[in-house]
Structures are given as structure tokens and as C-alpha cells.
Design a protein around this motif. Structure first.
Motif, PDB file in Angstrom:
ATOM      1  N   PRO A 124      37.786  34.440  42.543  1.00 28.12           N
ATOM      2  CA  PRO A 124      37.423  34.679  43.943  1.00 28.12           C
ATOM      3  C   PRO A 124      36.257  33.808  44.385  1.00 28.12           C
ATOM      4  N   ASN A 125      36.305  33.415  45.668  1.00 27.17           N
ATOM      5  CA  ASN A 125      35.274  32.596  46.283  1.00 27.17           C
ATOM      6  C   ASN A 125      34.973  33.178  47.669  1.00 27.17           C
ATOM      7  N   PRO A 126      33.782  33.790  47.875  1.00 26.54           N
ATOM      8  CA  PRO A 126      32.662  33.875  46.957  1.00 26.54           C
ATOM      9  C   PRO A 126      32.922  34.882  45.845  1.00 26.54           C
ATOM     10  N   GLY A 127      32.189  34.720  44.747  1.00 22.61           N
ATOM     11  CA  GLY A 127      32.360  35.622  43.630  1.00 22.61           C
ATOM     12  C   GLY A 127      31.221  35.497  42.634  1.00 22.61           C
ATOM     13  N   TYR A 128      31.178  36.427  41.713  1.00 24.20           N
ATOM     14  CA  TYR A 128      30.192  36.439  40.638  1.00 24.20           C
ATOM     15  C   TYR A 128      30.318  35.130  39.853  1.00 24.20           C
ATOM     16  N   PRO A 129      29.248  34.354  39.715  1.00 19.13           N
ATOM     17  CA  PRO A 129      29.368  33.011  39.119  1.00 19.13           C
ATOM     18  C   PRO A 129      29.934  32.989  37.704  1.00 19.13           C
ATOM     19  N   PHE A 144      40.178  28.379  43.221  1.00 21.89           N
ATOM     20  CA  PHE A 144      39.474  29.421  43.960  1.00 21.89           C
ATOM     21  C   PHE A 144      40.381  30.084  44.992  1.00 21.89           C
ATOM     22  N   MET A 145      40.221  31.400  45.094  1.00 23.32           N
ATOM     23  CA  MET A 145      40.889  32.185  46.127  1.00 23.32           C
ATOM     24  C   MET A 145      39.821  32.576  47.149  1.00 23.32           C
ATOM     25  N   ASN A 146      39.927  32.042  48.346  1.00 22.51           N
ATOM     26  CA  ASN A 146      38.903  32.304  49.353  1.00 22.51           C
ATOM     27  C   ASN A 146      38.996  33.737  49.872  1.00 22.51           C
ATOM     28  N   LEU A 147      37.866  34.407  49.891  1.00 22.04           N
ATOM     29  CA  LEU A 147      37.765  35.760  50.447  1.00 22.04           C
ATOM     30  C   LEU A 147      37.187  35.631  51.849  1.00 22.04           C
ATOM     31  N   LEU A 148      38.017  35.907  52.842  1.00 16.55           N
ATOM     32  CA  LEU A 148      37.650  35.663  54.232  1.00 16.55           C
ATOM     33  C   LEU A 148      37.512  36.974  54.996  1.00 16.55           C
ATOM     34  N   LYS A 149      36.612  36.980  55.963  1.00 19.99           N
ATOM     35  CA  LYS A 149      36.368  38.180  56.756  1.00 19.99           C
ATOM     36  C   LYS A 149      37.651  38.663  57.427  1.00 19.99           C
ATOM     37  N   PRO A 155      41.875  38.468  48.576  1.00 18.53           N
ATOM     38  CA  PRO A 155      42.512  37.156  48.417  1.00 18.53           C
ATOM     39  C   PRO A 155      43.927  37.156  48.980  1.00 18.53           C
ATOM     40  N   ASP A 156      44.307  36.039  49.560  1.00 16.51           N
ATOM     41  CA  ASP A 156      45.664  35.854  50.068  1.00 16.51           C
ATOM     42  C   ASP A 156      46.502  35.267  48.929  1.00 16.51           C
TER      43      ASP A 156
END
Length: 388
Positions: A124-129, A144-149, A155-156
Motif C-alpha cells: 500500500p501507498n501510503p503505508g508503513y515503510p 504500489f497500490m495507491n490508497l486514495l481518498k 486499494p483498487d
């Protein structure tokens, strides 16, 4: 003699929270009174009944020798009992539970069990590094799977290219989520199980924040989803639930083959968690749980005070249903790093820039509810005086 780091170390950016510590030290050296809302480290003490058990166990010489690599039978049974009581998930403590020296350790090591050079992991992006770092250390590649508002920070899965899915061995997810504080429901977990079965992907769910929840909300476990035990596992920790971050005790549960593989890695790398800490962990899991409700009540007050105050200042922030993080939109004219730097240098307030968790975190900062109400009021006063 020339000392040269490995290429894997050279390729790493500075660890996010280590860099934040450096900036805090610089600010303190300039005489600034720092209020730290950066790292998610509980400020409240470990409950007394857990400390008493540690004192007792530490004085027993039987606990001074090497522990089991994969955890005491009694601790693993306590974990299984807690999962059955909390989530109605049935676990075999001898095969489907492994003790960790904090969940971070397990998250970093699970890629070593399954990732070969050229294999991929979905992160996940953002995510725990540490999700990305663990994969990199194992020689794998990250997608990366973008986490969007607009997707409620889920994730999609349909957006993952098919050629990437075919190469993917692991997928990391994390709900309740750090840093966005988003939550996931059963419909998402059901979709995740189907996706994992279709592509032969092991799901690694970081569930460290399931017990930090507010307003009657009770987060669920990924393993509650039908078929989840066939495709994945879950990391958990006593760190945030019982204010035990420094104790380094956690566990992983789920698919027996996955858990046994993680245990095999651990047996070659570490020598297990201190038995006295495990015994204290049993007391935490099996003892009076009202301490959790009391702590969540305190976090609720802090959440409401901080979010309401930020909104009055013109900042956009949503009240989290779980975790002790507030995910805040950066005001116009700033990047995440610029606004975090502004707060630190002008107001003495430490917040974590969202882009430190990944490119999709740009435009946000994260604040942790880890100071008392008076200090939160001071944070709001300083931000108001400083402006932005």
C-alpha cells in the motif's frame, strides 16, 4: 580500511522516524519546546497488572534461558484463545500461531520466506515503510497500490496490471490503517480472498490497530472472511493495545504453511522473545480488558479536541473510527514536507509528512494522539499563532 555498505543498504532512504528524530534533536538544540505528534508511541503506561506479572516472571530463573524460537506453548495458546474470543476465529496454537519480537520483526521477515529475486509484492501507498523495506531486503520488487481518498483509502485491486499480479507472491494490507486511519469491512476482505485465490497471492494483513477504536466501532479481522485462512495470515501486536511498544512482543496467525515458513526464518535469525515478557503477554491477553476501554476513552477525548480544533483553524481532518492517528490535508501552498517543517520550526510541533509513507501520501500530514489534552490545546494555540 575501506568500509562499504551493501547495495541494499545504499538503496534505502533514511528510515522515516529516524529522520524525524534527527530533526527533533536539531530543534531541541535550538531551545525549542517540542510537542511530538510524530511517531505513534503511546504516552500512557503499561497497565499495572501486566507489569506485576513481568516482575514476578523476571525473578524466576527458569525464564533466564533461551526461549522457544516460535513462542511458549502457553503464550501461543493465549493468542488462540484471544482470537476465538475477540473474532470467533479458530486457531491451532501449535501450527497457526507464532510469537514475534514485535510485529515489525515479523513483517520484515515474512518476505524472506517467500520472495525470490524477480518476484513481486503488492504494497500500500501510503503505508508503513517496513512493508517495502522487507521486500527489498529479500531481493523482490514492489508494486504500489495507491490508497486514495475517493476510494476510502482501500486499494483498487482491479487497477493492478495482470502481468504484475501474475508475478506477485505477497500482498501487504493494513486495516485499521496507518497512516490514513481508514477502516475496511467484510466486503473488501471477501474480494481480497477471491483475488488471492485467483492469482496465488499470500495476503499479509497488519492488524496492529484493531483494538484502538472509538464510538462503538469494532474492527474485524481479515481471518473472519470466508476462505481467508487458505490464502493468508495476520500480524498483531500487544504494543498499541496495551501500551507495550518497548516490550517487543507480538504474534502472527493464519495459514499453517505460511506461519511455519515464517517460524523457520525466525529460527535461523533470532532466539525468540524473552519468556518473562511472554508470560506478561499472557496476562495481558487473558486478564481484565477494561484497560483497553479506558485508554480508548482517553484517545476519544484527544481525537475530538484535536480534530475540532484543527477544523476551527481551517484545516481539513476527519475523525478516525480507529487507530490513534489523524490524517490531515495540507493547506494550499505547501507540500507535505514543507508544512511539517513549518510546524516544527515555527510552532515546535512534530507531525509526520504524508509523503514519508509513500508518494500517494503527498498532500497530507499525520498527527498521533500521544500527548495529553493540555498539550493538544497548546498545539492548537501554537498553530493558530504561527499561521500557515
Amino acid at each position: 580500511m575501506k568500509i562499504e555498505k551493501s547495495e541494499r543498504l545504499k538503496s534505502l532512504p533514511p528510515y522515516l522516524f529516524k529522520e524525524i528524530d534527527r530533526q527533533k534533536d536539531e530543534a531541541r538544540a535550538r531551545g525549542i519546546d517540542i510537542i511530538d505528534l510524530g511517531v505513534g508511541d503511546p504516552d500512557m503506561p503499561t497497565p499495572p497488572h501486566i507489569i506485576r506479572e513481568l516482575e514476578k516472571a523476571a525473578n524466576d530463573p527458569a525464564n533466564h534461558q533461551y526461549p522457544s524460537y516460535t513462542g511458549m506453548d502457553a503464550f501461543n495458546k493465549a493468542v488462540a484463545g484471544w482470537y476465538e474470543k475477540r473474532f470467533k476465529v479458530d486457531l491451532d496454537p501449535s501450527k497457526e500461531v507464532v510469537t514475534l519480537i514485535g510485529s515489525k520483526e515479523g513483517i520484515a521477515h515474512i518476505p524472506l520466506a517467500f520472495i525470490n529475486p524477480g518476484d513481486m509484492a503488492l504494497v500500500p501507498n501510503p503505508g508503513y515503510p517496513v512493508y517495502e523495506i522487507g521486500v527489498n531486503f529479500a531481493g523482490g520488487d514492489v508494486c504500489f497500490m495507491n490508497l486514495l481518498k475517493e476510494n476510502d483509502y482501500l486499494p483498487d485491486l482491479d487497477a493492478v496490471p495482470e502481468e504484475v499480479a501474475q508475478k506477485t507472491k505477497l500482498m501487504f494490507i493494513n486495516y485499521p490503517n496507518n497512516p490514513t486511519s481508514a477502516v475496511a469491512g467484510m466486503s473488501f476482505f471477501d474480494k481480497l480472498v477471491s483475488y488471492a485465490k485467483k492469482h496465488d497471492i499470500i495476503i499479509c494483513h497488519d492488524a496492529a490497530y484493531t483494538e484502538m477504536a472509538f464510538d462503538g466501532y469494532k474492527p474485524i479481522s481479515f481471518l473472519e472472511a470466508d476462505g481467508a485462512m487458505e490464502v493468508g495470515m495476520e500480524f498483531h501486536s500487544l504494543s498499541k493495545t496495551y501500551n507495550m511498544t518497548g516490550w517487543r512482543i507480538g504474534f502472527a496467525v493464519g495459514n499453517a504453511e505460511v506461519i511455519q515458513a515464517l517460524g523457520q526464518v525466525k529460527s535461523n535469525i533470532d532466539s525468540g522473545a524473552f519468556q518473562a515478557v511472554q508470560l506478561a503477554g499472557i496476562t495481558a491477553l487473558e486478564g481484565d480488558q477494561t484497560c483497553i476501554d479506558e485508554m480508548n476513552g482517553i484517545y476519544t477525548e484527544r481525537r475530538d479536541l484535536l480534530v475540532d480544533g484543527l477544523r476551527e483553524l481551517g484545516l481539513t481532518a476527519k475523525k478516525p473510527k480507529a487507530t490513534f492517528y489523524v490524517w490531515i490535508d495540507v493547506p494550499d501552498g505547501y507540500t507535505s514536507s514543507e508544512f511539517a517543517s513549518h510546524l516544527l520550526t515555527k510552532a515546535g510541533v512534530v507531525a509526520t509528512p504524508g509523503n514519508g509513507f509513500g508518494t500517494a501520501g503527498e498532500g497530507y500530514i499525520r498527527m498521533a494522539l500521544t500527548v495529553d489534552n493540555e498539550r493538544i490545546k497548546e498545539v492548537l494555540k501554537r498553530i493558530k499563532e504561527t499561521g500557515f
